[in-house]
Design an enzyme around this catalytic site. Structure first.
Site, PDB file in Angstrom:
ATOM      1  N   LEU A  45      -4.060  26.654 -18.158  1.00 48.76           N
ATOM      2  CA  LEU A  45      -4.153  27.827 -17.282  1.00 48.76           C
ATOM      3  C   LEU A  45      -4.534  29.065 -18.079  1.00 48.76           C
ATOM      4  CD1 LEU A  45      -3.750  29.118 -14.479  1.00 48.76           C
ATOM      5  CD2 LEU A  45      -1.347  29.469 -15.086  1.00 48.76           C
ATOM      6  N   LYS A  47      -6.220  29.270 -21.003  1.00 48.54           N
ATOM      7  CA  LYS A  47      -7.590  29.279 -21.538  1.00 48.54           C
ATOM      8  C   LYS A  47      -8.646  29.297 -20.438  1.00 48.54           C
ATOM      9  CE  LYS A  47      -8.439  24.306 -22.220  1.00 48.54           C
ATOM     10  NZ  LYS A  47      -8.619  23.224 -23.208  1.00 48.54           N
ATOM     11  N   TYR A 204      -4.420  32.303  -3.849  1.00 43.86           N
ATOM     12  CA  TYR A 204      -5.165  32.373  -2.591  1.00 43.86           C
ATOM     13  C   TYR A 204      -5.050  33.741  -1.941  1.00 43.86           C
ATOM     14  CZ  TYR A 204      -7.951  28.551  -1.119  1.00 43.86           C
ATOM     15  OH  TYR A 204      -9.027  27.721  -0.981  1.00 43.86           O
ATOM     16  N   HIS A 265      -0.531  27.961   0.055  1.00 40.42           N
ATOM     17  CA  HIS A 265      -1.826  28.547   0.424  1.00 40.42           C
ATOM     18  C   HIS A 265      -2.016  28.614   1.946  1.00 40.42           C
ATOM     19  CE1 HIS A 265      -2.513  28.231  -3.736  1.00 40.42           C
ATOM     20  NE2 HIS A 265      -3.211  27.130  -3.785  1.00 40.42           N
ATOM     21  N   ARG A 359      -4.520  21.555   7.694  1.00 42.24           N
ATOM     22  CA  ARG A 359      -5.163  20.346   7.149  1.00 42.24           C
ATOM     23  C   ARG A 359      -5.512  20.584   5.687  1.00 42.24           C
ATOM     24  NH1 ARG A 359      -8.230  16.988  10.949  1.00 42.24           N
ATOM     25  NH2 ARG A 359      -9.598  16.561   9.200  1.00 42.24           N
ATOM     26  N   GLN A 397     -13.948  29.788   1.267  1.00 41.46           N
ATOM     27  CA  GLN A 397     -14.777  29.232   0.202  1.00 41.46           C
ATOM     28  C   GLN A 397     -15.436  27.952   0.716  1.00 41.46           C
ATOM     29  OE1 GLN A 397     -11.814  28.419  -2.895  1.00 41.46           O
ATOM     30  NE2 GLN A 397     -11.695  26.296  -2.276  1.00 41.46           N
ATOM     31  N   ASP A 423     -23.168  36.028  12.900  1.00 41.07           N
ATOM     32  CA  ASP A 423     -22.933  35.538  11.542  1.00 41.07           C
ATOM     33  C   ASP A 423     -22.892  36.672  10.533  1.00 41.07           C
ATOM     34  OD1 ASP A 423     -22.834  34.095   9.189  1.00 41.07           O
ATOM     35  OD2 ASP A 423     -24.925  33.494   9.245  1.00 41.07           O
ATOM     36  N   THR A 425     -22.545  36.324   6.799  1.00 43.28           N
ATOM     37  CA  THR A 425     -22.438  35.571   5.560  1.00 43.28           C
ATOM     38  C   THR A 425     -22.555  36.565   4.414  1.00 43.28           C
ATOM     39  OG1 THR A 425     -23.407  33.599   6.548  1.00 43.28           O
ATOM     40  CG2 THR A 425     -23.465  33.746   4.145  1.00 43.28           C
ATOM     41  N   TYR A 505     -13.252  19.150  19.653  1.00 45.76           N
ATOM     42  CA  TYR A 505     -14.391  19.062  18.733  1.00 45.76           C
ATOM     43  C   TYR A 505     -15.593  18.572  19.521  1.00 45.76           C
ATOM     44  CZ  TYR A 505     -17.386  17.576  14.871  1.00 45.76           C
ATOM     45  OH  TYR A 505     -18.455  17.414  14.004  1.00 45.76           O
TER      46      TYR A 505
END
Length: 517
Positions: A45, A47, A204, A265, A359, A397, A423, A425, A505
């Site tokens: 951690l 280094k 996080y 997280h 999840r 991410q 959007d 981004t 979905y």
């Protein structure tokens, strides 16, 4: 061709120069010495993350002018050894040679034992020698296994506190294995330090889009009226990694995916999605609201959980051919889960009945971390069931983004609908803005004394209360995780659980990069 530069296209140094003005008053920045001590300086951690982060902050002149760095570990090393170990991770360029030399000239290293007071007496003498006769501030980063936390913190308290300046201690997760061990650690730390000296780091909370959740929610009028159970059908929080644990399986096996990712997280992101508006952005005002959310969540039950463990993919390449149990460092027949889906409910007026689906997993089909709010169906459908549910997605991410999935008329002669998106981004909107690493933000927060993005002891207690009964049941009954293939989405039962609690979905959405040529 215009030579006027986009005002958003500020260099990293320009962004951080402004940030430095906001963080420190002139006296502290220019005149008060600071000493950053890395306990466990010989470890991975240190280094791979801590030394590189300190270098990036030093390079951009974000740290107080007179800052020293001290490594402490059991290994017999020199500063040159530390430099050689860290350089591959520091992203130093040719033009950084002088600045890099200046950084390492501020470094020193001591060999000592974590359990021996004599070693810490020597450390104290060394710290005093760096800034003699001044009230230097001290930051201790515990990049150590939890087994030595008690000895190290006790020795820091007895031998190495700053006489006149402040002393702050940064503690890495895991913060215990369950509610009891976490409470024992918290009691030990609180017997030595006040809560405003303890910084429990969850990296996080330093990520751009996680921090953006508060601005998105409370800085925009359009979301307020629909951010509740009347409009939101479910919330899905996802953390996926495309690689397994090979070579690290022995360490991972002690904790498993719930302790490694879900209990910290994902639960932290849930609180930011679900909390009420704080009275201010003061650290304790924000954390008060997060704790209120956690207190409204009942302990998760096994019937609302799917556990998985990856097996090798015969058609894969390299490590993908190997399952979790093929790692020689993993105990034979281990029941440790590398994948988990859990459904939690926030029992309050805003969220009653809305499932929060968490999840997370290793060796999955992609690298992704995101928050997804799926809204309820439009009442009074007049489009013959062509409309899919709206969704607001915050991608943490990779490729930070916020986008809203919505229905629009398909261009052309026919009156038919299709899914499209609004959007944002980041790499398209903020082309030349360099986003700081999560550890950069958080270490800066410690220097400036902001605890907003660190975990408070009562937050930790509530988080463990939610998951400890489940973890104890899994271990006591040796619950067998379901197998899933390396590189897949995970066990199909996880998708079935999400569907059962209300997530729809459609599978029809196709994202098109609007900036592609």
């Amino acid at each position: 061709m215009s030579n006027v530069r986009n005002p958003l296209s500020r260099t990293r140094s320009e962004v951080f120069r402004q940030l430095r003005k906001e963080l420190y008053d002139d006296d502290e920045f220019g005149q008060v010495p600071h000493i950053f001590i890395i306990m466990g300086a010989s470890g991975d951690l240190a280094k791979k993350k801590i030394y590189p982060t300190l270098w990036w902050l030093f390079k951009d002149r974000l740290l107080p002018e007179e800052t020293y760095f001290v490594g402490f570990a059991r290994s017999r090393l020199t500063v040159d050894d530390v430099r050689a170990a860290c350089l591959p991770y520091m992203k130093a360029k040719d033009e950084d040679v002088e600045r890099l030399a200046a950084f390492f000239s501020r470094n020193s290293y001591l060999t000592g034992r974590y359990t021996e007071g004599e070693s810490f007496t020597e450390l104290q003498c060394h710290l005093d020698s760096l800034a003699p006769g001044t009230a230097a501030n001290r930051l201790f980063y515990l990049a150590l296994p939890p087994t030595v936390y008690n000895d190290v913190t006790k020795n820091i308290r007895q031998h190495c506190m700053s006489d006149e300046g402040w002393t702050r201690v940064i503690v890495e997760k895991p913060f215990g294995r369950d509610l009891q061990s976490s409470e024992e650690l918290s009691a030990h730390l609180s017997s030595l330090f006040s809560e405003d000296q303890i910084y429990r780091i969850d990296h996080y909370l330093g990520k751009e889009m996680v921090q953006n959740l508060m601005v998105l929610r409370f800085g925009n009028r359009i979301f307020g009226p629909i951010w509740n159970r009347e409009s939101v059908a479910c919330v899905v929080l996802t953390f996926k990694e495309p690689f397994g644990t090979y070579g690290r399986g022995g360490y991972f096996d002690d904790f498993g995916i719930i302790r490694d990712v879900m209990q910290n997280h994902l639960l932290q992101m849930l609180t930011l999605v679900a909390m009420e508006k704080p009275t201010s952005t003061d650290s304790d005002d924000v954390r008060d609201e997060k704790v209120k959310v956690l207190k409204c969540i009942a302990p998760v039950t096994l019937s609302d959980v799917v556990l998985g463990q990856y097996v090798g993919n015969p058609e894969g390449e390299g490590e993908a051919k190997l399952g979790y149990l093929d790692d020689p460092s993993v105990p034979k027949g281990s029941c440790t889960a590398t994948f988990a889906t859990a459904v939690l409910y926030v029992h309050n007026e805003r969220w009653e009945g809305v499932p929060f689906v968490l999840r997370c997993g290793k060796a999955l089909n992609e690298r992704k971390a995101e928050v997804r709010l799926q809204f309820t169906d439009v009442p009074g459908d007049i489009f013959n069931s062509q409309c899919q549910r709206n969704e607001l997605v915050v991608r943490v991410q990779p490729d930070e983004a916020i986008y809203a999935k919505m229905m629009s008329k398909k261009p052309g002669m026919y009156f038919s609908t299709e899914e499209t998106e609004l959007d944002l981004t980041y790499r398209s909107r903020y082309k030349d803005v360099k986003l700081p690493d999560a550890y950069e933000r958080l270490i800066l927060d410690v220097f400036s004394g902001s605890q907003m993005h660190f975990v408070r002891s009562d937050e930790l207690k509530e988080a463990w209360r939610i998951f400890t009964p489940l973890l104890h049941q899994i271990e006591a009954e040796k619950i067998q995780p379901l197998p899933y293939t390396y590189g897949s989405r995970g066990p199909k039962e996880a998708d079935e659980l999400s569907k059962r609690v209300g997530f729809h979905y459609g599978g029809t959405y196709k994202w098109v990069d609007p900036h592609a040529v």
